[in-house]
Design an enzyme around this catalytic site. Sequence first.
Site, short mmCIF file in Angstrom:
data_model
loop_
_atom_site.label_atom_id
_atom_site.label_comp_id
_atom_site.label_asym_id
_atom_site.label_seq_id
_atom_site.Cartn_x
_atom_site.Cartn_y
_atom_site.Cartn_z
N LYS A 9 48.54 50.18 76.11
CA LYS A 9 50.01 50.11 75.92
C LYS A 9 51.02 49.49 76.49
O LYS A 9 50.60 49.16 77.74
CB LYS A 9 50.40 51.73 75.45
CG LYS A 9 49.85 52.27 74.13
CD LYS A 9 50.24 53.92 74.25
CE LYS A 9 49.55 54.53 72.91
NZ LYS A 9 50.05 56.08 72.83
N TYR A 49 50.17 53.55 62.90
CA TYR A 49 50.29 54.82 63.12
C TYR A 49 50.88 55.54 61.74
O TYR A 49 51.88 56.48 61.72
CB TYR A 49 51.66 54.94 64.42
CG TYR A 49 51.01 54.70 65.63
CD1 TYR A 49 50.05 55.66 66.07
CD2 TYR A 49 51.57 53.88 66.47
CE1 TYR A 49 49.56 55.63 67.38
CE2 TYR A 49 50.99 54.04 67.91
CZ TYR A 49 50.22 54.60 68.22
OH TYR A 49 49.80 54.68 69.52
N PHE A 57 58.78 62.06 65.96
CA PHE A 57 58.81 60.80 66.99
C PHE A 57 58.17 59.49 66.47
O PHE A 57 58.24 58.50 67.29
CB PHE A 57 57.84 61.29 68.06
CG PHE A 57 56.43 61.74 67.70
CD1 PHE A 57 55.67 60.77 67.55
CD2 PHE A 57 55.98 62.93 67.53
CE1 PHE A 57 54.23 61.04 67.00
CE2 PHE A 57 54.91 63.22 66.81
CZ PHE A 57 53.91 62.33 66.72
N ARG A 85 37.80 58.73 74.17
CA ARG A 85 38.78 59.93 74.32
C ARG A 85 38.50 60.61 75.48
O ARG A 85 39.73 61.13 75.76
CB ARG A 85 38.63 60.57 72.83
CG ARG A 85 38.82 59.96 71.53
CD ARG A 85 40.26 59.93 71.10
NE ARG A 85 40.79 61.23 70.85
CZ ARG A 85 42.17 61.17 70.17
NH1 ARG A 85 42.84 59.95 70.16
NH2 ARG A 85 42.67 62.43 70.24
N THR A 91 46.42 64.30 74.97
CA THR A 91 47.59 63.34 74.44
C THR A 91 48.87 63.63 75.48
O THR A 91 49.61 62.68 75.72
CB THR A 91 48.12 63.71 72.98
OG1 THR A 91 46.66 63.21 72.17
CG2 THR A 91 48.99 62.91 72.45
N ARG A 102 44.93 59.17 81.49
CA ARG A 102 46.36 59.93 81.29
C ARG A 102 46.40 60.88 82.45
O ARG A 102 47.62 60.95 83.14
CB ARG A 102 46.49 60.71 80.00
CG ARG A 102 46.74 59.61 79.07
CD ARG A 102 46.46 60.08 77.64
NE ARG A 102 46.75 59.21 76.52
CZ ARG A 102 46.52 59.34 75.13
NH1 ARG A 102 45.76 60.60 75.01
NH2 ARG A 102 46.84 58.64 74.37
N ASN A 112 52.06 57.30 77.59
CA ASN A 112 50.73 57.73 77.83
C ASN A 112 49.73 56.87 78.02
O ASN A 112 48.42 57.07 77.80
CB ASN A 112 50.24 59.12 77.08
CG ASN A 112 50.17 58.62 75.44
OD1 ASN A 112 50.24 57.61 75.05
ND2 ASN A 112 50.11 59.62 74.82
N HIS A 115 45.80 54.11 73.69
CA HIS A 115 45.35 54.49 72.45
C HIS A 115 43.86 54.51 72.19
O HIS A 115 43.29 53.42 72.73
CB HIS A 115 45.99 53.85 71.44
CG HIS A 115 45.37 54.07 70.10
ND1 HIS A 115 45.60 55.13 69.24
CD2 HIS A 115 44.35 53.53 69.29
CE1 HIS A 115 44.90 55.45 68.08
NE2 HIS A 115 44.29 54.19 68.22
N GLU A 126 40.54 50.82 62.46
CA GLU A 126 41.40 50.44 63.41
C GLU A 126 40.93 48.91 63.95
O GLU A 126 41.77 48.09 64.17
CB GLU A 126 41.65 51.41 64.47
CG GLU A 126 42.58 52.31 63.99
CD GLU A 126 42.74 53.57 65.05
OE1 GLU A 126 42.10 53.55 66.01
OE2 GLU A 126 43.27 54.85 64.54
P1 IDP Z 1 46.58 60.18 70.72
O1 IDP Z 1 47.09 58.72 71.09
O2 IDP Z 1 46.07 61.11 71.83
O3 IDP Z 1 45.60 60.05 69.53
P2 IDP Z 1 48.20 61.26 68.65
O4 IDP Z 1 48.64 62.69 68.05
O5 IDP Z 1 47.47 60.60 67.62
O6 IDP Z 1 47.87 61.03 70.15
O7 IDP Z 1 49.63 60.75 68.80
C1 IDP Z 1 50.16 59.28 68.69
C2 IDP Z 1 50.83 58.86 69.63
O8 IDP Z 1 52.23 59.21 69.59
C3 IDP Z 1 50.68 59.54 71.31
O9 IDP Z 1 49.85 58.62 72.00
C4 IDP Z 1 51.94 59.31 71.86
O10 IDP Z 1 52.24 58.17 72.42
C5 IDP Z 1 53.07 59.72 70.50
N1 IDP Z 1 53.30 61.01 70.36
C6 IDP Z 1 52.46 62.12 69.91
N2 IDP Z 1 53.12 63.20 69.80
C7 IDP Z 1 54.49 62.85 70.47
C8 IDP Z 1 55.54 63.90 70.64
O11 IDP Z 1 55.53 65.02 70.53
N3 IDP Z 1 56.60 62.88 71.40
C9 IDP Z 1 56.65 61.77 71.50
N4 IDP Z 1 55.63 60.97 71.33
C10 IDP Z 1 54.28 61.62 70.58
MG MG Z 2 45.73 59.69 67.81
#
Ligand code: IDP
Ligand code: MG
Length: 149
Positions: A9, A49, A57, A85, A91, A102, A112, A115, A126
Amino acid sequence: MERTFIIIKPDAVQRGLTGEIIKRFEQRGLRIIGMKFLRISRPLAEKHYAVHAERPFFASLVNYITSSPVVVIALEGTNAVAAARKTIGATKPQEAEAGTIRGDLALEIGRNLVHGSDSVENGQIEVANFFTEAELTSWPRNNDPWIFE
Ligand code: IDP
Ligand code: MG
């Protein structure tokens, strides 16, 4: 062979962590079959997304992922989705185990670093959203027999 899709990212690229992150996937044994440096367009970010479109968010997530260039990678390997993962970590970086990307390198959920696809089906989808078949090369790696039994 199972495929997964990785985004290094904008925060990771800006912080000079591209090599460190690629290194961790390579050392895990995953095989790179496609890689590009690009700035993700807003329509592609919204598609990638889409599952989060109704979340509060979403706007900041799309702004973040389109804010600066990224590196996108297609990886292949046995259990590639789950392995990647695990290497990425939870996350929320504060919940990510030490030893994960992370857990070692990030502090906040909105920064973070990386992805990784969350299912085998999404891995296929994807990879196809970001790469044409011509941009993917599934190659026999010399050390594959020492990684894949
Ligand atoms: P992942 O990247 O671990 O699969 P997801 O739940 O798919 O996590 O969320 C996608 C991305 O959205 C996260 O990596 C993060 O950058 C962002 N994100 C997820 N939840 C939040 C939140 O509560 N606040 C801000 N950003 C979030
Ligand atoms: Mg995800």
